[in-house]
Design an enzyme around this catalytic site. Structure first.
Site, PDB file in Angstrom:
ATOM      1  N   LYS A 111       0.526   3.541 -11.219  1.00  0.00           N
ATOM      2  CA  LYS A 111      -0.703   2.909 -10.730  1.00  0.00           C
ATOM      3  C   LYS A 111      -1.276   1.945 -11.779  1.00  0.00           C
ATOM      4  O   LYS A 111      -1.794   0.880 -11.450  1.00  0.00           O
ATOM      5  CB  LYS A 111      -1.712   3.987 -10.333  1.00  0.00           C
ATOM      6  CG  LYS A 111      -1.252   4.846  -9.154  1.00  0.00           C
ATOM      7  CD  LYS A 111      -1.238   4.036  -7.872  1.00  0.00           C
ATOM      8  CE  LYS A 111      -0.479   4.632  -6.737  1.00  0.00           C
ATOM      9  NZ  LYS A 111      -0.448   3.769  -5.552  1.00  0.00           N
ATOM     10  N   SER A 146      -4.944   3.132  -7.836  1.00  0.00           N
ATOM     11  CA  SER A 146      -5.680   4.404  -7.736  1.00  0.00           C
ATOM     12  C   SER A 146      -6.690   4.470  -8.882  1.00  0.00           C
ATOM     13  O   SER A 146      -6.587   3.705  -9.852  1.00  0.00           O
ATOM     14  CB  SER A 146      -4.699   5.573  -7.870  1.00  0.00           C
ATOM     15  OG  SER A 146      -5.374   6.800  -7.989  1.00  0.00           O
ATOM     16  N   ASN A 198       0.792  -1.226   0.000  1.00  0.00           N
ATOM     17  CA  ASN A 198       0.000   0.000   0.000  1.00  0.00           C
ATOM     18  C   ASN A 198       0.824   1.275   0.000  1.00  0.00           C
ATOM     19  O   ASN A 198       0.345   2.331  -0.396  1.00  0.00           O
ATOM     20  CB  ASN A 198      -0.927  -0.058   1.234  1.00  0.00           C
ATOM     21  CG  ASN A 198      -1.511   1.273   1.580  1.00  0.00           C
ATOM     22  OD1 ASN A 198      -2.434   1.742   0.910  1.00  0.00           O
ATOM     23  ND2 ASN A 198      -0.983   1.915   2.618  1.00  0.00           N
ATOM     24  N   TYR A 210       2.739   9.272 -11.679  1.00  0.00           N
ATOM     25  CA  TYR A 210       1.875   8.601 -10.700  1.00  0.00           C
ATOM     26  C   TYR A 210       0.895   7.665 -11.411  1.00  0.00           C
ATOM     27  O   TYR A 210       0.778   6.474 -11.064  1.00  0.00           O
ATOM     28  CB  TYR A 210       1.115   9.657  -9.893  1.00  0.00           C
ATOM     29  CG  TYR A 210       0.199   9.094  -8.836  1.00  0.00           C
ATOM     30  CD1 TYR A 210       0.705   8.575  -7.654  1.00  0.00           C
ATOM     31  CD2 TYR A 210      -1.185   9.102  -9.004  1.00  0.00           C
ATOM     32  CE1 TYR A 210      -0.131   8.070  -6.665  1.00  0.00           C
ATOM     33  CE2 TYR A 210      -2.036   8.604  -8.028  1.00  0.00           C
ATOM     34  CZ  TYR A 210      -1.503   8.082  -6.866  1.00  0.00           C
ATOM     35  OH  TYR A 210      -2.340   7.572  -5.892  1.00  0.00           O
ATOM     36  N   ALA A 211       0.192   8.184 -12.428  1.00  0.00           N
ATOM     37  CA  ALA A 211      -0.812   7.379 -13.134  1.00  0.00           C
ATOM     38  C   ALA A 211      -0.170   6.159 -13.791  1.00  0.00           C
ATOM     39  O   ALA A 211      -0.735   5.056 -13.769  1.00  0.00           O
ATOM     40  CB  ALA A 211      -1.538   8.233 -14.178  1.00  0.00           C
TER      41      ALA A 211
HETATM   42  P1  NAD Z   1      -0.358   8.397   3.206  1.00  0.00           P
HETATM   43  O1  NAD Z   1       0.659   9.385   2.762  1.00  0.00           O
HETATM   44  O2  NAD Z   1      -0.986   8.571   4.539  1.00  0.00           O
HETATM   45  O3  NAD Z   1       0.238   6.925   3.152  1.00  0.00           O
HETATM   46  C1  NAD Z   1       1.322   6.551   2.359  1.00  0.00           C
HETATM   47  C2  NAD Z   1       2.292   5.796   3.252  1.00  0.00           C
HETATM   48  O4  NAD Z   1       3.377   5.288   2.476  1.00  0.00           O
HETATM   49  C3  NAD Z   1       2.900   6.712   4.327  1.00  0.00           C
HETATM   50  O5  NAD Z   1       2.781   6.058   5.577  1.00  0.00           O
HETATM   51  C4  NAD Z   1       4.344   6.835   3.901  1.00  0.00           C
HETATM   52  O6  NAD Z   1       5.230   6.999   4.977  1.00  0.00           O
HETATM   53  C5  NAD Z   1       4.565   5.510   3.201  1.00  0.00           C
HETATM   54  N1  NAD Z   1       5.708   5.582   2.308  1.00  0.00           N
HETATM   55  C6  NAD Z   1       5.969   6.518   1.366  1.00  0.00           C
HETATM   56  N2  NAD Z   1       7.132   6.248   0.771  1.00  0.00           N
HETATM   57  C7  NAD Z   1       7.628   5.133   1.352  1.00  0.00           C
HETATM   58  C8  NAD Z   1       8.813   4.378   1.180  1.00  0.00           C
HETATM   59  N3  NAD Z   1       9.738   4.702   0.281  1.00  0.00           N
HETATM   60  N4  NAD Z   1       8.988   3.288   1.951  1.00  0.00           N
HETATM   61  C9  NAD Z   1       8.089   2.924   2.897  1.00  0.00           C
HETATM   62  N5  NAD Z   1       6.942   3.612   3.104  1.00  0.00           N
HETATM   63  C10 NAD Z   1       6.724   4.700   2.340  1.00  0.00           C
HETATM   64  O7  NAD Z   1      -1.473   8.381   2.086  1.00  0.00           O
HETATM   65  P2  NAD Z   1      -2.582   7.290   1.699  1.00  0.00           P
HETATM   66  O8  NAD Z   1      -3.600   8.067   0.971  1.00  0.00           O
HETATM   67  O9  NAD Z   1      -2.974   6.471   2.846  1.00  0.00           O
HETATM   68  O10 NAD Z   1      -1.797   6.412   0.632  1.00  0.00           O
HETATM   69  C11 NAD Z   1      -1.794   5.010   0.619  1.00  0.00           C
HETATM   70  C12 NAD Z   1      -1.884   4.501  -0.797  1.00  0.00           C
HETATM   71  O11 NAD Z   1      -3.136   4.903  -1.338  1.00  0.00           O
HETATM   72  C13 NAD Z   1      -0.822   5.058  -1.754  1.00  0.00           C
HETATM   73  O12 NAD Z   1      -0.330   4.005  -2.554  1.00  0.00           O
HETATM   74  C14 NAD Z   1      -1.606   6.048  -2.598  1.00  0.00           C
HETATM   75  O13 NAD Z   1      -1.055   6.197  -3.887  1.00  0.00           O
HETATM   76  C15 NAD Z   1      -2.961   5.378  -2.630  1.00  0.00           C
HETATM   77  N6  NAD Z   1      -4.086   6.248  -2.970  1.00  0.00           N
HETATM   78  C16 NAD Z   1      -4.461   7.277  -2.142  1.00  0.00           C
HETATM   79  C17 NAD Z   1      -5.535   8.084  -2.512  1.00  0.00           C
HETATM   80  C18 NAD Z   1      -5.994   9.230  -1.647  1.00  0.00           C
HETATM   81  O14 NAD Z   1      -6.798  10.053  -2.108  1.00  0.00           O
HETATM   82  N7  NAD Z   1      -5.559   9.347  -0.419  1.00  0.00           N
HETATM   83  C19 NAD Z   1      -6.215   7.829  -3.704  1.00  0.00           C
HETATM   84  C20 NAD Z   1      -5.800   6.781  -4.509  1.00  0.00           C
HETATM   85  C21 NAD Z   1      -4.742   5.996  -4.131  1.00  0.00           C
END
Ligand code: NAD
Length: 260
Positions: free
Chosen positions: A160, A141, A89, A156-157
């Site tokens: 994903k 995503s 994730n 990013y896209a």
């Molecule tokens: P978030 O920033 O709270 O969580 C992302 C987590 O990944 C964080 O805890 C961060 O520390 C960790 N991370 C980042 N780089 C890292 C690395 N190199 N090694 C280890 N950990 C790392 O945001 P979120 O929204 O909970 O994101 C989780 C997933 O959901 C992501 O893959 C994001 O692309 C996806 N996502 C989020 C949304 C949204 O709107 N929030 C929408 C679509 C997809």
């Protein structure tokens, strides 16, 4: 549904969607390895859960580092002797900008964390999942899978979209080992992901579209909550989804159907 005795590994588990999934799994009796990049955030997230009586193990690693991921998985398996559920994730939005302004380094960083990180998470956990079967859930995503209007979020896209292809390839490969692989595609969810987003000159490449009644039809524009995504992760991880593999699931209140 109880899942006592199972062991899970959640990357990006100290915040947002990952943190909600950790809590949801722990509430069902699952022991959870919580992986994050910053020691402070991982330890503070797991301390809260410890205090609440859940079995969680803090793991610190950069998901794009093969050595660190191998060590983190090893530590988890040494602690609890098995692995059943993997939630790949962790991810960043990275730099969103016109193509001429995205540097090669920006591109690599997004792909390294989002795509290589997913590959390494799965690669090092698969030998353990194969022993008794299991479930892998990957966070992609709406961007790159059903929504292409987020101009500038190109790296990013692409990361994903590739995660969806990866999930399908691996789903077929691991079917004989009774390891299911699914991919979730969230729309806008209230988390701190914006902290990992750098926007540059996006007005230069945005198509002028307005959504006066909000961009998320099911909620009149309000974003989803991490806990709602965690319910989907829990379902896909559980035996309730025992015949589901190789499938992407959008969780976006209809956002990607409207925005496309
Ligand atoms: P978030 O920033 O709270 O969580 C992302 C987590 O990944 C964080 O805890 C961060 O520390 C960790 N991370 C980042 N780089 C890292 C690395 N190199 N090694 C280890 N950990 C790392 O945001 P979120 O929204 O909970 O994101 C989780 C997933 O959901 C992501 O893959 C994001 O692309 C996806 N996502 C989020 C949304 C949204 O709107 N929030 C929408 C679509 C997809």
């Amino acid at each position: 549904m109880e899942m006592t005795g199972k062991v899970a590994f959640v990357t990006g588990g100290s915040s947002g969607i990952g943190q909600a999934a950790v809590r949801r799994l722990a509430q069902a009796g699952v022991k959870v390895g919580v992986l994050g990049i910053s020691e402070d955030s991982v330890y503070s997230a797991t301390e809260d859960l410890h205090r609440a009586g859940y079995e969680v193990l803090p793991l610190v690693a950069d998901v794009s580092s093969a050595m660190q991921m191998q060590q983190a998985v090893q530590k988890l398996v040494e602690k609890w002797g098995r692995l059943d559920i993997v939630f790949a994730n962790a991810g960043i939005n990275g730099v969103w900008a016109p193509i001429e302004e995205i540097t090669a380094e920006d591109w690599d960083k997004t792909l390294e964390i989002n795509l290589r990180g997913t590959f390494l998470t799965v690669k090092y956990t698969v030998p353990h999942l194969k022993k008794q079967g299991g479930s892998i859930v990957i966070t992609a995503s709406v961007n790159g899978t059903r929504m292409f209007s987020n101009t500038g979020a190109t790296a990013y896209a692409c990361s994903k979209a590739a995660q969806v292809a990866f999930a399908k390839m691996i789903a077929l490969e691991l079917a004989e080992n009774k390891v299911r692989v699914n991919v979730i595609c969230p729309g806008a969810i209230s988390t701190s992901i914006e902290d990992n987003t750098e926007r540059k000159d996006l007005d230069k490449v945005k198509e002028p579209v307005e959504y006066p009644e909000g961009q998320i039809p099911l909620t009149d524009g309000d974003p989803g909550k991490p806990e709602q995504v965690a319910e989907l992760v829990f379902f896909l991880a559980s035996d309730a989804a025992s015949h589901i593999t190789g499938t992407e699931m959008w969780i976006d209140g209809g956002q990607s159907l409207l925005q496309g």
